[in-house]
Design an enzyme around this catalytic site. Structure first.
Site, PDB file in Angstrom:
ATOM      1  N   HIS A   1       3.089  -2.105  -4.413  1.00  0.00           N
ATOM      2  CA  HIS A   1       2.522  -2.439  -3.111  1.00  0.00           C
ATOM      3  C   HIS A   1       2.665  -1.278  -2.131  1.00  0.00           C
ATOM      4  O   HIS A   1       1.767  -1.016  -1.328  1.00  0.00           O
ATOM      5  CB  HIS A   1       3.129  -3.717  -2.518  1.00  0.00           C
ATOM      6  CG  HIS A   1       2.423  -4.099  -1.259  1.00  0.00           C
ATOM      7  ND1 HIS A   1       1.205  -4.755  -1.262  1.00  0.00           N
ATOM      8  CD2 HIS A   1       2.678  -3.789   0.035  1.00  0.00           C
ATOM      9  CE1 HIS A   1       0.768  -4.862  -0.014  1.00  0.00           C
ATOM     10  NE2 HIS A   1       1.641  -4.283   0.796  1.00  0.00           N
TER      11      HIS A   1
ATOM     12  N   HIS B   1      -4.728  -2.899   3.929  1.00  0.00           N
ATOM     13  CA  HIS B   1      -5.026  -3.452   2.606  1.00  0.00           C
ATOM     14  C   HIS B   1      -6.528  -3.386   2.297  1.00  0.00           C
ATOM     15  O   HIS B   1      -6.918  -3.032   1.185  1.00  0.00           O
ATOM     16  CB  HIS B   1      -4.519  -4.887   2.493  1.00  0.00           C
ATOM     17  CG  HIS B   1      -3.020  -4.992   2.578  1.00  0.00           C
ATOM     18  ND1 HIS B   1      -2.360  -6.194   2.646  1.00  0.00           N
ATOM     19  CD2 HIS B   1      -2.050  -4.036   2.605  1.00  0.00           C
ATOM     20  CE1 HIS B   1      -1.050  -5.966   2.714  1.00  0.00           C
ATOM     21  NE2 HIS B   1      -0.838  -4.664   2.694  1.00  0.00           N
TER      22      HIS B   1
ATOM     23  N   ASP C   1      -0.315   0.438  -0.033  1.00  0.00           N
ATOM     24  CA  ASP C   1      -0.308   0.746   1.402  1.00  0.00           C
ATOM     25  C   ASP C   1      -0.627   2.222   1.641  1.00  0.00           C
ATOM     26  O   ASP C   1      -1.364   2.571   2.563  1.00  0.00           O
ATOM     27  CB  ASP C   1       1.075   0.451   2.002  1.00  0.00           C
ATOM     28  CG  ASP C   1       1.306  -1.032   2.263  1.00  0.00           C
ATOM     29  OD1 ASP C   1       0.333  -1.798   2.361  1.00  0.00           O
ATOM     30  OD2 ASP C   1       2.488  -1.409   2.390  1.00  0.00           O
TER      31      ASP C   1
ATOM     32  N   HIS D   1       4.366   3.000   6.669  1.00  0.00           N
ATOM     33  CA  HIS D   1       3.197   3.278   7.514  1.00  0.00           C
ATOM     34  C   HIS D   1       3.453   4.403   8.518  1.00  0.00           C
ATOM     35  O   HIS D   1       2.570   5.212   8.789  1.00  0.00           O
ATOM     36  CB  HIS D   1       2.761   2.011   8.240  1.00  0.00           C
ATOM     37  CG  HIS D   1       2.489   0.863   7.312  1.00  0.00           C
ATOM     38  ND1 HIS D   1       1.513   0.920   6.349  1.00  0.00           N
ATOM     39  CD2 HIS D   1       3.078  -0.348   7.180  1.00  0.00           C
ATOM     40  CE1 HIS D   1       1.505  -0.232   5.671  1.00  0.00           C
ATOM     41  NE2 HIS D   1       2.448  -1.006   6.158  1.00  0.00           N
TER      42      HIS D   1
HETATM   43 ZN    ZN Z   1       1.055  -3.706   2.727  1.00  0.00          ZN
END
Ligand code: ZN
Length: 318
Positions: free
Chosen positions: A242, A85, A246, A269
């Site tokens: 969001h 973040h 990321d 991720h």
């Molecule tokens: Zn996040």
């Protein structure tokens, strides 16, 4: 149309933030410090007795884990997780160089978004540096897949993100966001989108030592077909925003901003880290290009956040 700013920049002053780790539940703080040209983003750990670890570049080959968040390996100083973040805020605002000093194994979650980092950086301004701004230009498409999920980097005349998610939940469902990057657009449309989780997962995660600090103060909690946060969502499609936030952070671990298009479907991720590994697997996939040689232009925005100039760049100080 305004031409992209072509000089590197860093934060004008050191900025500090205090909170808790969303996973370990422990107090945590982070300082964002100005850094020299061509040093990119780097990180070090501050220990309880005040001493600092070695400084490590925040780059893709230091990624240690990607379960729930992105963690980087600092050698003998252990790992620091949840870096995505704060790095998203820096990269999203077009900052090239900064050093992070984190006093624990996890960055503070703050409100679950990058909004507080963005507010502080915009308020304090940036310093323009003498070195030319550089981009990693994508020359060949790279795609990584996991079942029906994928992440891809493609040649594109610009810097764009096309992110789609599909959750079996009536409040999330299928959401897609196509985002042509500018710093101002990142600040208004992306940076304040919060992380989210399902109540049905919370008990299992906590038993495994995760989400110990998560609360309605720092996450959107989804219970089957309803949002548990009393003040609701910040955007109707806050979830995909969001995910895009990321991705901006994870892709900044390329070491420079990417000039090209990132696409992902049901990504996260793990796939973000893998697509960078794929990018750097061959030097034929990319080239390093000076910003002044790129046709990256964007409209001047009228409603720019406080502290930004008419090009959407943060006001420089000094
Ligand atoms: Zn996040």
């Amino acid at each position: 149309m305004k031409k992209l700013a072509t000089k590197q920049c860093t934060v004008a002053a050191a900025l500090s933030f205090t909170g808790i780790g969303v996973h370990n539940g422990q107090p945590s703080s982070i300082i964002i410090q100005p850094a020299a040209p061509d040093t990119g983003f780097s990180i070090c750990r501050k220990f309880e007795d005040g001493h600092l670890s070695d400084v490590f570049p925040l780059e893709h080959d230091r990624v240690a884990r990607t379960y729930l968040c992105t963690a980087v390996d600092l050698g003998d100083a252990g790992t620091i997780s949840m870096i995505e973040h704060v790095v998203s805020a820096l990269s999203g605002l077009g900052i090239d160089n900064a050093m992070l000093i984190v006093d624990g194994p996890e960055c503070p979650v703050l409100d679950g978004s990058a909004g507080k980092y963005v507010d502080a950086i915009v308020e304090n301004g940036v310093s323009i540096q003498p070195a030319e701004k550089k981009f990693i230009k994508i020359k060949r498409s790279i795609i990584v897949r996991s079942n029906d999920a994928f992440a891809a980097l493609e040649p594109y005349n610009g810097r764009a993100f096309d992110v789609e998610i599909d959750f079996e939940s009536d409040v999330i469902g299928r959401q897609r966001m196509i985002f042509d990057w500018t710093p101002a657009r990142y600040a208004t449309d992306v940076s304040t989108a919060r992380t989210f989780g399902f109540l049905r997962d919370a008990k299992i995660l906590r038993q495994a030592g995760y989400a110990l600090g998560s609360s309605l103060e720092n996450s959107i909690a989804v219970d089957e077909d309803k949002i548990m946060n009393s003040d609701g969502l910040r955007f109707e499609d806050e979830f995909v925003r969001h995910k895009l936030l990321d991705a901006v952070g994870d892709l900044a671990l390329a070491g420079m901003p990417i000039y090209g298009k990132f696409r992902s479907y049901k990504g996260g991720h793990g796939l973000n880290a893998l697509v960078l590994n794929g990018l750097f697997a061959s030097e034929q996939n990319y080239e390093i290009v000076n910003a002044k040689d790129l046709p990256l232009e964007f409209d001047a925005l009228e409603d720019v956040p406080l502290g930004m100039d008419s090009q959407g760049y943060i006001r420089s100080v000094g």
